[in-house]
Design an enzyme around this catalytic site. Structure first.
Site, PDB file in Angstrom:
ATOM      1  CE  LYS A 124      -3.835   0.041   2.251  1.00 39.77           C
ATOM      2  NZ  LYS A 124      -4.804  -0.064   3.313  1.00 39.77           N
TER       3      LYS A 124
ATOM      4  NE  ARG B 188      -6.572   4.015   4.882  1.00 40.57           N
ATOM      5  CZ  ARG B 188      -7.873   3.841   4.632  1.00 40.57           C
ATOM      6  NH1 ARG B 188      -8.367   2.641   4.532  1.00 40.57           N
ATOM      7  NH2 ARG B 188      -8.664   4.884   4.481  1.00 40.57           N
TER       8      ARG B 188
ATOM      9  N   GLY C 242      -7.767  -7.349   4.603  1.00 44.07           N
ATOM     10  CA  GLY C 242      -8.625  -7.416   5.778  1.00 44.07           C
ATOM     11  C   GLY C 242      -8.045  -8.177   6.955  1.00 44.07           C
TER      12      GLY C 242
ATOM     13  CG  MET D 178      -2.348  -7.376   9.605  1.00 45.57           C
ATOM     14  SD  MET D 178      -0.723  -6.956   9.021  1.00 45.57           S
ATOM     15  CE  MET D 178      -0.962  -6.692   7.310  1.00 45.57           C
TER      16      MET D 178
ATOM     17  NE  ARG E  77      -5.976  -4.512  -2.738  1.00 50.02           N
ATOM     18  CZ  ARG E  77      -6.476  -4.815  -1.560  1.00 50.02           C
ATOM     19  NH1 ARG E  77      -5.678  -5.064  -0.565  1.00 50.02           N
ATOM     20  NH2 ARG E  77      -7.764  -4.866  -1.354  1.00 50.02           N
TER      21      ARG E  77
ATOM     22  CG  HIS F 142     -14.157 -10.619   4.219  1.00 52.41           C
ATOM     23  ND1 HIS F 142     -14.428 -11.932   4.533  1.00 52.41           N
ATOM     24  CD2 HIS F 142     -12.878 -10.403   4.565  1.00 52.41           C
ATOM     25  CE1 HIS F 142     -13.352 -12.459   5.077  1.00 52.41           C
ATOM     26  NE2 HIS F 142     -12.405 -11.551   5.125  1.00 52.41           N
TER      27      HIS F 142
ATOM     28  NE  ARG G 199       3.977 -44.353  -6.416  1.00 51.32           N
ATOM     29  CZ  ARG G 199       3.851 -43.028  -6.483  1.00 51.32           C
ATOM     30  NH1 ARG G 199       2.954 -42.485  -7.269  1.00 51.32           N
ATOM     31  NH2 ARG G 199       4.627 -42.254  -5.740  1.00 51.32           N
TER      32      ARG G 199
ATOM     33  NE  ARG H 258       7.777 -47.942  -8.018  1.00 52.41           N
ATOM     34  CZ  ARG H 258       7.338 -47.143  -7.050  1.00 52.41           C
ATOM     35  NH1 ARG H 258       8.066 -46.113  -6.672  1.00 52.41           N
ATOM     36  NH2 ARG H 258       6.168 -47.357  -6.488  1.00 52.41           N
TER      37      ARG H 258
ATOM     38  CB  SER I 146      13.352 -41.578 -11.826  1.00 48.34           C
ATOM     39  OG  SER I 146      12.232 -40.835 -11.436  1.00 48.34           O
TER      40      SER I 146
ATOM     41  N   GLY J 152      13.307 -40.465  -6.389  1.00 50.06           N
ATOM     42  CA  GLY J 152      12.081 -40.746  -5.621  1.00 50.06           C
ATOM     43  C   GLY J 152      12.178 -39.952  -4.334  1.00 50.06           C
ATOM     44  CB  THR J 153      11.876 -36.338  -3.711  1.00 48.98           C
ATOM     45  OG1 THR J 153      10.728 -36.213  -4.552  1.00 48.98           O
ATOM     46  CG2 THR J 153      13.113 -35.902  -4.466  1.00 48.98           C
ATOM     47  CG  ASN J 154       7.129 -39.305  -2.578  1.00 50.03           C
ATOM     48  OD1 ASN J 154       7.163 -38.078  -2.610  1.00 50.03           O
ATOM     49  ND2 ASN J 154       6.387 -40.017  -3.411  1.00 50.03           N
ATOM     50  CG  ASP J 155      10.657 -44.378  -0.389  1.00 49.68           C
ATOM     51  OD1 ASP J 155      10.295 -44.574   0.793  1.00 49.68           O
ATOM     52  OD2 ASP J 155      10.145 -44.962  -1.359  1.00 49.68           O
TER      53      ASP J 155
ATOM     54  CB  CYS K 134       8.880 -39.998 -10.373  1.00 48.16           C
ATOM     55  SG  CYS K 134       9.770 -41.270  -9.470  1.00 48.16           S
TER      56      CYS K 134
ATOM     57  CE1 TYR L 183      11.101 -38.148 -15.310  1.00 44.02           C
ATOM     58  CE2 TYR L 183      13.011 -38.420 -16.730  1.00 44.02           C
ATOM     59  CZ  TYR L 183      12.158 -38.908 -15.749  1.00 44.02           C
ATOM     60  OH  TYR L 183      12.364 -40.148 -15.214  1.00 44.02           O
TER      61      TYR L 183
END
Ligand code: PEP
Ligand code: MG
Length: 908
Positions: free
Chosen positions: A28, A99, A108, A110, A371, A489, A595, A651, A797, A799-802, A864, A884
């Protein structure tokens, strides 16, 4: 380090700040300064920086006042000299607004205090000077109400509604009045008196009459409002850091409630719901800005054309519209013309759709805020693509401006037209935020939260919403309000959330005590089903069927443009021909993870799978696998066909075997019967399969290496399916992926088993096809020895979960118990299973990529895990020059856009 300058002045068509100083001055403050710089009429004022908010947080009120004292006095003198009136003067008083304004928009969330400087003496002068007693006393009662609420916290521990509103309500009843507009000056004087008494009773303090005390306390209240639960929650869901702080804007008051040549409004330079290039908005005559936003009175339209459309929808005759609901264009043509010119100037200057707040004081137009307007996902695309075509922005700006996560909204369901034909419309309101929602009525935000926890879809029905309803709104599938307009709102917040919302459904009568609502004589209670069409504003009785939406031409153009910039490809995680087709429609450039275990859960398959698991020896196991082979082959044919000419990574079996065995008595008996063995034998085998820590147990390539026949069957199914298709002229590109590799020996053995089986199939069929063999990198050790593993892999590839699970040592299945507390306490910034932990897990990935490429420079690398569809994680993958990312089909467009943004940011 202490800031050297804590305050920036603006007004009189000059300013110390500018639009590039958002971090310091808040959105603002920076834009108020910029408006002054480009010659737009803005009431004079100054901005206290966000750095001071952080100082306040660590040092507290007393210290901060010491630091600020001189600068704030100078700031007030600056306003005085520009406006020609004086703060703390009885003869020629100046009132100011105080303000909030953070660098990220938090509408809205704050606090704001208006009319600061008012007291028993000043009110009389203002009445005398303006010749408008009613206005002066109305301003005074508004001030006490706001100050009492925001600064003196009168309502803080009171749960039965606003105590000031109660007094107002009682007076209305006593005097038999319908609206606030009907109060006489004497009524307003009485309200002032009663408000003061209430404050005295609640706080044991007199209402402060000294303007400077009022000012300092208001400034501190704004800083303090950074910490209100709703602001904290808003930051949490919008990922706004807690240490950004809010700026405070102190500005000369201008009044929209000085009579019929005054008013206030909110306008958008383009349609925030559809994106169409049409100036639009709402205003009220003789009202302050908060009246428009609060939705207490029905706002009027700014342009004549939208006023005519609005009247049609509301079934109001042209005569009545002319008399009671004129547009600003008709009621104040000169002001409208000036506003119209300003809105064009602002949009051209800021090169984005603007959301503008204005006040007209006795015919003079003042801009209070501009804004970049919040918009729906559909509007985001339309506005971006239109502005690109208009030459207002370039491709880079257009793409960077899109919020990838907002694309999700376009993929939301709409009602099935067939079910709409049969549905009963019960009322209509304003189409405030598009989409379709079917759910059960709840009248209170905490009830909506409860419904959410019980897995029930809630539709939050309120007379009007306030910022305190935010959490309930977030947990609801749709929002319906009786009052309010397109800028109230509920509408603004719902649009920001991408949540279906209908506002201003005037026929709705809510009885909060009875937990019911009535519409045209019919009553609906909590828990009843209703459906909202946020695109038409129609409310239907009961449940309606929904269908997935089709996306517009602009969407396709945007996606193509994104692909032209992205360096990484986007694939999908898909396990069936149906999901493969959806993914391809969304532009997936292959499958990054199929999978195979997901294919075994249904019908006959699970039986054969169980036989395989329970088998006593290799021969029995091979027999069971023989039953699975044709099913797998058929599935793969379907997936390959859906993804023809694109790579499909399949896989090999990954999860622990015990996931497939039956635990209920009757299913165990059925398995025993099927296999011709006793129940106790089945139970004994199941017991043997149990593991203390299955996620770290007999799964992944450990299965394929201990029971090679499983890998053999799967590989055979893959290769036979690919050959079958190729013989029909359909090109399949299979990539066989080994899960959970941790040592090079594991990979080497799997590679041998796979290649041997493939050669066998080639020989049997006397036919060859291309294929590749790679591995998932999802064990920390695999990252460390990636150079070795790469010797036996055509691709990696991640496997970022494991990998996240094993790097943190947090169980994927159990972390839900403590992660929310960890995030709340600041131990973790985010859930690392949703947003990639770049400094920990990411470093292992970097090591894996580097080491893999040392031995095999051209090795194909992707991701993946779930992070493959999350924008910040995608940017990180880009920085590692991955080939990828792969994510769920509905996330593919998000990933395509995020991949393009990552490439553009790197270039810039
Ligand atoms: C992973 O671990 O990131 C992965 C994609 O495999 P899954 O989620 O099936 O374990
Ligand atoms: Mg895994």
């Amino acid at each position: 380090m202490k800031p050297t300058k804590r305050l920036y002045k603006f007004g009189n068509l000059t300013a110390e700040g500018n639009k590039n100083m958002k971090a310091l001055l808040g959105g603002k403050g920076a834009n108020l300064a910029e408006m002054c710089n480009i010659g737009i009429p803005v009431p004079a004022g100054f901005t206290i920086t966000t750095e001071v908010c952080n100082e306040y947080n660590s040092l507290g009120k007393e210290e901060i006042i010491k630091f600020l004292l001189e600068e704030v006095q100078h700031g007030i003198h600056h306003i005085e000299s520009t406006m020609g009136s004086f703060f703390d003067s009885i003869e020629n008083p100046l009132l100011v607004s105080v303000r909030s304004g953070a660098s990220a928009s938090m509408p809205g969330m704050m606090d704001t205090v208006l009319n600061v400087g008012m007291n028993d003496e000043v009110v009389k002068t203002i009445a005398l000077k303006t010749g408008n007693d009613r206005f002066a006393w109305d301003s005074y009662r508004r001030f006490i109400q706001m100050y009492g609420d925001k600064v003196m916290k009168i309502n803080q521990n009171n749960h039965s509604g606003c105590l000031f509103e109660k007094i107002i309500h009682q007076l209305k009843i006593r005097k038999n009045l319908i609206s606030d507009q009907d109060f006489s000056t004497d009524d307003l004087k009485e309200l002032v008196h009663q408000f003061k008494q209430l404050i005295k009773k609640q706080t044991d303090e007199e209402f402060p009459t000294d303007p400077w005390t009022q000012l300092w306390n208001s400034i501190m209240a704004v800083f303090e409002s950074w910490h209100t639960p709703r602001a904290v929650y808003y930051r949490e869901i919008h990922q706004i850091p807690n240490d950004w702080g809010t700026a405070v804007n102190i500005q000369a008051m201008v009044f929209g409630n000085m009579g019929n040549s005054s008013g206030s409004g909110v306008a958008f330079t383009r349609d925030a719901a559809t994106g169409v290039k049409e100036f639009n908005g709402e205003y009220l005559i003789n009202a302050q800005g908060e009246d428009v936003v609060a939705g207490i009175r029905t706002p009027l339209q700014i342009t004549k054309s939208s006023s005519i459309n609005w009247a049609k929808l509301a079934m109001i005759s042209e005569d009545e519209r002319n008399k009671n609901y004129p547009s600003l264009e008709e009621a104040m043509p000169k002001v409208f013309a000036e506003l119209n010119e300003i809105q064009q100037k602002l949009e051209y200057h800021f090169k984005d759709m603007q959301d503008i707040e204005f006040t007209i004081q006795e015919g003079k137009l003042w801009l209070l805020q501009t804004r970049n307007g919040k918009r729906t996902g559909a509007a985001m695309i339309k506005i971006g693509m239109d502005m690109l075509e208009e030459g207002l922005i370039d491709e880079d700006t257009c793409l960077l401006r899109m919020n990838p996560l907002k694309l999700d909204e376009l993929l939301h369901p709409i009602f099935n037209p067939k079910s709409i034909k049969k549905a009963t419309a019960i009322t209509r309101g304003l189409p405030a935020s598009p989409g379709a929602a079917t759910g059960q009525i709840t009248f209170f935000p905490d009830k909506a939260e409860q419904y959410f926890d019980e897995n029930k879809p809630a539709i939050l029905v309120r007379t009007e919403t306030s910022a305190d309803d935010l959490k309930g709104m977030h947990k609801s599938v749709g929002i319906l309000t009786a009052r309010g307009g397109m800028t109230s709102h509920a509408a603004v917040v719902a649009r920001g959330m991408g949540k279906c919302c209908i506002s201003g459904a005037g026929a709705l009568n809510i009885d909060y005590h009875k937990n019911t609502m009535s519409i045209n004589g019919k009553t609906y209670k909590e828990g009843d089903w209703i459906s909202l069409d946020g695109s038409t504003g129609i409310v239907y009785k009961g449940k309606l069927d929904t269908i997935n939406p089709t996306v517009s031409g602009s969407f396709d153009k945007l996606m193509q443009m994104a692909d032209g910039h992205a360096k990484m490809k986007v694939r999908a995680n898909a396990d069936s021909p149906e999901s493969a087709k959806i993914a391809r429609n969304f532009g997936a450039q292959g499958i990054g993870l199929c999978r195979t275990e997901h294919m075994f859960f249904e019908g006959e398959r699970i039986k054969a799978m169980r036989e395989m698991i329970i088998a006593n020896n290799e021969t029995e196991r091979k027999n069971a696998l023989q039953k699975l082979l044709p099913m797998q082959r058929q599935d793969f044919e379907g997936i390959f066909a859906a993804m023809h000419d694109l790579p499909v990574t399949i896989r090999l079996l990954d999860p622990p075997l015990h996931e497939f065995v039956p635990y209920e008595h009757e299913n165990q008996q059925a398995l025993a019967d099927e296999m011709g063995i006793s129940l106790s034998e089945v139970q004994h085998k199941i017991n043997n399969l149990k593991e203390i820590n299955p996620m770290l147990g007999h799964r992944g390539c450990r299965l394929g290496n201990t029971f090679p026949e499983i890998s053999q069957m799967q590989v055979r199914a893959i290769i036979e399916a690919a050959i079958n298709l190729k013989q029909k002229g359909i090109r399949a590109i299979p990539e066989i992926m080994v899960p959970l590799t941790g040592t090079v020996e594991e990979m080497k053995l799997q590679e041998e088993i796979i290649k041997k089986e493939i050669e066998l199939v080639f020989e049997e069929r006397n036919y060859k096809i291309n294929y590749s063999i790679g591995t998932m990198i999802e064990i920390p050790r695999a990252c460390v020895v990636a150079d070795e593993i790469a010797k036996h892999s055509d691709f990696f590839s991640f496997g970022t979960n494991d990998l996240t699970q094993m790097t943190f040592g947090y169980s994927r299945d159990d972390a839900g118990k403590f992660l929310p507390i960890y995030i709340e306490k600041g131990i973790l910034k985010n859930d690392p299973f949703a947003i990639l932990d770049q400094v920990g897990v990411g470093q292992l990935m970097e090591m894996g990529v580097k080491r893999g490429r040392t031995t095999k420079p051209g090795i194909k690398i992707g991701i993946c895990g779930e992070h493959g569809g999350e924008p910040t994680s995608i940017e990180f993958c880009h920085s590692l020059a991955m080939d990828y990312v792969s994510c769920s089909p509905f996330r593919v467009p998000i990933a395509r856009l995020a991949a393009a943004q990552a490439a553009i940011r790197e270039r810039k």
